[in-house]
Design a protein around this motif. Structure first.
Motif, PDB file in Angstrom:
ATOM      1  N   GLU A  34       0.832  -1.213   0.000  1.00 52.17           N
ATOM      2  CA  GLU A  34       0.000   0.000   0.000  1.00 52.17           C
ATOM      3  C   GLU A  34       0.862   1.257   0.000  1.00 52.17           C
ATOM      4  N   ALA A  37       2.400   1.668  -3.447  1.00 53.37           N
ATOM      5  CA  ALA A  37       1.363   2.067  -4.404  1.00 53.37           C
ATOM      6  C   ALA A  37       1.006   3.538  -4.210  1.00 53.37           C
ATOM      7  N   LYS A  38       0.944   3.957  -2.947  1.00 54.73           N
ATOM      8  CA  LYS A  38       0.585   5.347  -2.652  1.00 54.73           C
ATOM      9  C   LYS A  38       1.652   6.302  -3.186  1.00 54.73           C
ATOM     10  N   GLU A  41       1.554   6.378  -6.964  1.00 53.35           N
ATOM     11  CA  GLU A  41       0.409   7.138  -7.455  1.00 53.35           C
ATOM     12  C   GLU A  41       0.749   8.621  -7.518  1.00 53.35           C
ATOM     13  N   ALA A  42       1.397   9.101  -6.466  1.00 53.39           N
ATOM     14  CA  ALA A  42       1.754  10.515  -6.408  1.00 53.39           C
ATOM     15  C   ALA A  42       2.834  10.846  -7.423  1.00 53.39           C
ATOM     16  N   ASP A  45       1.468  10.390 -11.243  1.00 57.93           N
ATOM     17  CA  ASP A  45       0.192  11.030 -11.601  1.00 57.93           C
ATOM     18  C   ASP A  45      -0.801  10.010 -12.155  1.00 57.93           C
ATOM     19  N   GLY A  46      -0.796   8.834 -11.565  1.00 56.58           N
ATOM     20  CA  GLY A  46      -1.734   7.814 -12.024  1.00 56.58           C
ATOM     21  C   GLY A  46      -2.700   7.474 -10.911  1.00 56.58           C
ATOM     22  N   ILE A  47      -3.555   6.495 -11.154  1.00 56.98           N
ATOM     23  CA  ILE A  47      -4.466   6.044 -10.107  1.00 56.98           C
ATOM     24  C   ILE A  47      -4.071   4.617  -9.722  1.00 56.98           C
ATOM     25  N   ALA A  48      -4.014   4.359  -8.415  1.00 57.39           N
ATOM     26  CA  ALA A  48      -3.719   3.002  -7.957  1.00 57.39           C
ATOM     27  C   ALA A  48      -5.018   2.203  -7.924  1.00 57.39           C
ATOM     28  N   HIS A  49      -5.120   1.214  -8.781  1.00 58.21           N
ATOM     29  CA  HIS A  49      -6.313   0.360  -8.810  1.00 58.21           C
ATOM     30  C   HIS A  49      -5.987  -0.962  -8.150  1.00 58.21           C
ATOM     31  N   LEU A  50      -6.920  -1.447  -7.345  1.00 60.47           N
ATOM     32  CA  LEU A  50      -6.728  -2.730  -6.669  1.00 60.47           C
ATOM     33  C   LEU A  50      -7.424  -3.806  -7.490  1.00 60.47           C
ATOM     34  N   LEU A  51      -6.641  -4.700  -8.077  1.00 60.16           N
ATOM     35  CA  LEU A  51      -7.240  -5.741  -8.925  1.00 60.16           C
ATOM     36  C   LEU A  51      -7.645  -6.948  -8.096  1.00 60.16           C
ATOM     37  N   TYR A  56      -1.802  -4.424  -7.014  1.00 62.63           N
ATOM     38  CA  TYR A  56      -2.169  -3.061  -7.413  1.00 62.63           C
ATOM     39  C   TYR A  56      -1.604  -2.788  -8.791  1.00 62.63           C
TER      40      TYR A  56
END
Lengths: 61, 302
Positions: A34, A37-38, A41-42, A45-51, A56
């Motif tokens: 986590e 991923a966090k 993400e920052a 500039d993307g989005i962390a998606h949980l599959l 992630y």
């Protein structure tokens, strides 16, 4: 070229599940996953998606 | 001094006044700069002069002079281009963009307002010349009121019912009612989304409305207007905190997810209710059915 949607990176605790061909971060624990991923993400500039519980993906939209 | 001097002055004055009255700065915040306003008032003045001068030229049987109205038309088309270009450029720097459909609507409005000015000036000058000042005053007032009513289009409350729904998570999936919005993976982000997020369900009142609110430009306009009026919990580089509107494919309901800074439900519903229905988004599939039926009847009759 501008990519509309693209998997920038994958973060996982389960090495068997990661997609080939993208940057992969192997993690020991869920907390570490986590945290990475966090940060990604920052940074990306993307989005962390949980599959699934152990995977992630960071996707640019 | 000739007989047309006062009518011409009166026509130009009413036309310019009409343009000033139509130039509102409201929550859309445009145009706010004094320079921007001067551009439009000046163009309104030119439009008023054109509309006014058409009357003496017709009365003096100088019919060729009327052709300058065609120059006016191309001139005001330029206004539309100018507005479109400016807004498109600025849209890249909005946290929640207006979207091209909204911009096109605004640009068309700016062009058409100049034609309404021409109309107002033409009517008031004509009445002044043919009748007298007082009749012209009445005609000018009527023309300005008519322009005002022409200017305001439909509002979203005319075609949808709006309902507040608390957004929720199912696993990593964010839902508004039963409409899936997006996948947000990080628990921290999920907490933020639940804390600041608001969900709304737009229920179309009829079949036409279903297609109209499904338009992506219309959806973007809704998101932009809420974000302008209530603020937005977002920054560059946080794509996870983006307001979204998704559609229920089964019944055409629209799920709106926003992250406002001012979490006032009543205010938000009022803002959504007053979002303009974009002309370019309006679809009327039921009109097609009516037309088909009419043709069928004609075919049977023949």
């Amino acid at each position: 070229m501008v990519l509309e949607k693209y998997i920038l990176a994958a973060v996982t605790t389960n090495p068997r599940k990661v997609p080939s061909g993208s940057a992969v971060f192997h993690c020991e624990s869920r907390e570490e996953m986590e945290q990475i991923a966090k940060n990604l993400e920052a940074i990306l500039d993307g989005i962390a998606h949980l599959l699934s519980e152990d995977l992630y993906i960071i996707v640019s939209h | 001094m000739n007989e047309y001097l006062y009518p011409v002055i009166f026509g130009i004055a009413t036309g310019t006044l009409a343009r000033i009255l139509m130039l509102r700065t409201d929550y859309r915040q445009y145009p706010t700069y004094l320079h921007g306003k001067i551009v439009h008032v000046a163009l309104g003045f030119i439009a008023a002069a054109l509309g006014t001068l058409a009357v003496p030229s017709i009365l003096e049987q100088e019919f060729t002079a009327v052709t300058f109205l065609t120059i006016a038309a191309s001139q005001f088309r330029e206004v539309r281009n100018m507005e479109r270009n400016t807004l498109e450029q600025l849209d890249h720097f909005e946290l929640v963009p207006r979207g091209n459909t909204y911009i096109e609507g605004i640009a068309i409005a700016f062009e058409s307002r100049n034609y309404l000015v021409i109309f107002t000036s033409l009517i008031s000058t004509l009445v002044y010349v043919l009748l007298n000042f007082w009749a012209a005053l009445v005609a000018a007032t009527a023309a300005i009121i008519l322009s005002k009513t022409f200017m305001s289009g439909g509002r979203l409350k005319d075609i949808v019912d709006i309902e507040y729904v608390e957004p929720r998570f199912e696993g990593a999936g964010l839902y508004v009612d039963n409409i899936y919005i997006m996948n947000i993976g990080l628990p921290e982000r999920q907490k933020e989304v639940l804390k600041y997020g608001m969900g709304f369900i737009l229920k179309p009142k009829n079949f036409d409305a279903r297609t109209t609110i499904a338009n992506l430009g219309q959806r973007q306009a809704i998101l932009h207007d809420i974000s302008t009026a209530l603020g937005v919990y977002r920054d560059s580089g946080t794509p996870a905190l983006v307001p979204l509107a998704k559609r229920d494919l089964n019944d055409g309901r629209m799920g709106i997810f926003v992250l406002p800074q001012d979490r006032d439900i009543d205010k938000a519903i009022r803002v959504i209710a007053n979002v303009p229905i974009l002309e370019n988004a309006i679809r009327m599939p039921t009109e097609k059915n009516k037309q088909d039926k009419k043709e069928e009847m004609n075919d049977n009759g023949a």
